[in-house]
Scaffold this motif. Structure first.
Motif, short mmCIF file in Angstrom:
data_model
loop_
_atom_site.label_atom_id
_atom_site.label_comp_id
_atom_site.label_asym_id
_atom_site.label_seq_id
_atom_site.Cartn_x
_atom_site.Cartn_y
_atom_site.Cartn_z
N HIS A 224 6.13 -12.52 -6.53
CA HIS A 224 6.45 -12.52 -5.32
C HIS A 224 4.64 -12.14 -4.77
O HIS A 224 3.60 -11.36 -5.46
CB HIS A 224 7.16 -11.52 -4.72
N GLY B 16 14.48 -15.69 3.75
CA GLY B 16 13.75 -14.51 2.76
C GLY B 16 13.97 -13.72 3.10
O GLY B 16 13.43 -12.63 4.02
N SER C 297 6.85 -12.02 8.57
CA SER C 297 6.15 -12.79 7.32
C SER C 297 5.15 -11.99 6.92
O SER C 297 4.77 -10.78 7.32
CB SER C 297 6.00 -14.38 7.66
N GLY D 129 7.95 -12.85 -0.28
CA GLY D 129 8.95 -12.61 -0.28
C GLY D 129 10.10 -13.87 -0.96
O GLY D 129 9.91 -14.58 -1.61
N THR D 130 11.50 -13.92 -0.44
CA THR D 130 12.50 -14.57 -1.76
C THR D 130 12.42 -15.41 -0.97
O THR D 130 12.73 -15.44 0.47
CB THR D 130 13.82 -13.62 -1.96
N TYR D 131 13.04 -17.27 -1.65
CA TYR D 131 13.51 -17.96 -0.66
C TYR D 131 15.14 -18.47 -0.95
O TYR D 131 15.43 -18.46 -2.32
CB TYR D 131 12.47 -19.06 -1.77
N ALA E 144 6.99 -22.51 4.80
CA ALA E 144 6.05 -20.98 4.10
C ALA E 144 4.84 -21.15 4.83
O ALA E 144 4.86 -19.95 4.80
CB ALA E 144 6.97 -20.79 2.64
N HIS F 21 12.52 -9.08 2.24
CA HIS F 21 10.76 -8.69 1.69
C HIS F 21 10.79 -6.66 1.34
O HIS F 21 11.81 -6.80 2.61
CB HIS F 21 9.51 -8.83 2.38
#
Length: 344
Positions: free
Chosen positions: A229, A208, A43, A243-245, A311, A210
């Motif tokens: 981001h 997620g 993370s 990061g993406t979701y 998150a 990255h």
């Protein structure tokens, strides 16, 4: 047989912050972990009291920030390191409307301590409408935090480096293999779906991605930049961006569309050349109402679950580890907002 007061299953933020509560209160325990990298361990480590899409805050934000800072000082007392990085978030404004909304929200009582009214202009990146600083935001040194705590566990013979085998657990006898225990805390993230005692809890996987990039022009190292981001320097010469979701593409390999999304997002505000060096992904355990799921098994009162951190894993994991500990040790009821009973 070995007697322990607690067994922890899982090696993310929930498990490690609960372990801290046990260390702080002189409770005996072991933690089961295979040593693979969990979603927590890849993370970003962002500590943020503000929802940066709408410029709002969330339940118990100030309490969680304060409690985290105190807890990290306590952890420093036995690992010898402070893992808090003072690198506040600078949110790049898309337009004048966002500037105005930020200023309007900063006057609200619950946000006045978080939204700085003075805007900044950053070098290197495009920020025509300047940036707003999130006061009290920071980052956790994620690699240092996990390495430091697992080093402590290993030195003190608290780490069992193997996969937990549910078939060897006997709740009525409070035994597992050669351990006799008082309580087991399952902190498995999405791994809970394989747990026969808690597989039905309402956690939803959120994938997620990255990227870690080599930037041709470095950015300031004392801030965290946010547009779509987060972008910040790592300690290995690379920069983290993510990061993406994603709740749809849940396969266990890299999704190229997510990588493209990140490359495009970074290109929007970083006008120089960069190279993607690494791609990482993990599955966050999220909950419909965006609050953790904590509680014990309805038939076996010595089995507990601590999951659904989403998150905000650092803040949720740290703060609610204390709630779970007090519930078990002092019979202080869990807050309804996080108790698994809210879904009954």
């Amino acid at each position: 047989m070995k007697n322990v007061e607690y067994i922890i299953v899982g090696d993310g933020y929930a498990g490690l912050f609960f372990a801290h509560q046990l260390i702080k209160n002189n409770k005996s325990f072991v933690i089961f972990s295979e040593g693979r990298k969990s979603a927590s361990q890849v993370s970003a480590g962002i500590i943020n009291p503000v929802v940066l899409k709408k410029f709002t805050t969330f339940w118990k934000a100030q309490e969680q920030i304060d409690f985290l800072k105190d807890s990290l000082k306590e952890i420093e007392s036995y690992t010898g390191e402070n893992y808090l990085i003072d690198a506040p978030i600078h949110r790049i404004f898309h337009d004048k409307n966002e500037q105005d909304l930020w200023l309007k929200k900063s006057a609200h009582t619950e946000l006045t301590n978080f939204l700085d009214e003075n805007f900044d202009h950053l070098e290197v990146v495009k920020n025509d409408f300047r940036t707003g600083k999130v006061s009290q935001s920071a980052r956790l040194n994620v690699n240092g935090f996990f390495a430091g705590l697992f080093n402590y566990f290993e030195k003190n013979n608290l780490w069992v480096k193997e996969k937990f085998d549910y078939s060897q657990l006997h709740p009525l006898e409070s035994s597992y293999k050669d351990f006799v225990f008082g309580n087991i805390i399952f902190c498995e993230g999405m791994g809970v779906k394989e747990n026969p005692y808690f597989s039905g809890i309402g956690v939803i996987p959120n994938k997620g991605h990255h990227i870690r990039v080599k930037l041709s022009q470095p950015i300031p190292d004392h801030i965290t930049i946010k547009k779509k981001h987060f972008l910040f320097p790592m300690d290995n010469g690379l920069h983290f961006y993510g990061g993406t979701y994603d709740r749809e593409q849940l396969h266990h390999h890299i999704d190229e569309s997510a990588v493209t999304q990140l490359v495009n997002g970074l290109s929007e505000f970083y006008p120089y050349d960069f190279e993607v060096a690494e791609v990482h992904f993990g599955f966050r355990p999220t909950v419909k109402d965006r609050r953790p799921i904590i509680g014990n098994h309805r038939d076996f009162r010595n089995l507990h679950v601590f999951n659904g951190l989403g998150a905000r894993g650092i803040l949720n994991g740290c703060y609610f580890a204390r709630d779970l500990f007090r519930c078990i040790e002092e019979n202080i009821p869990l807050q309804e907002e996080v108790s698994m009973n809210r879904f009954n």
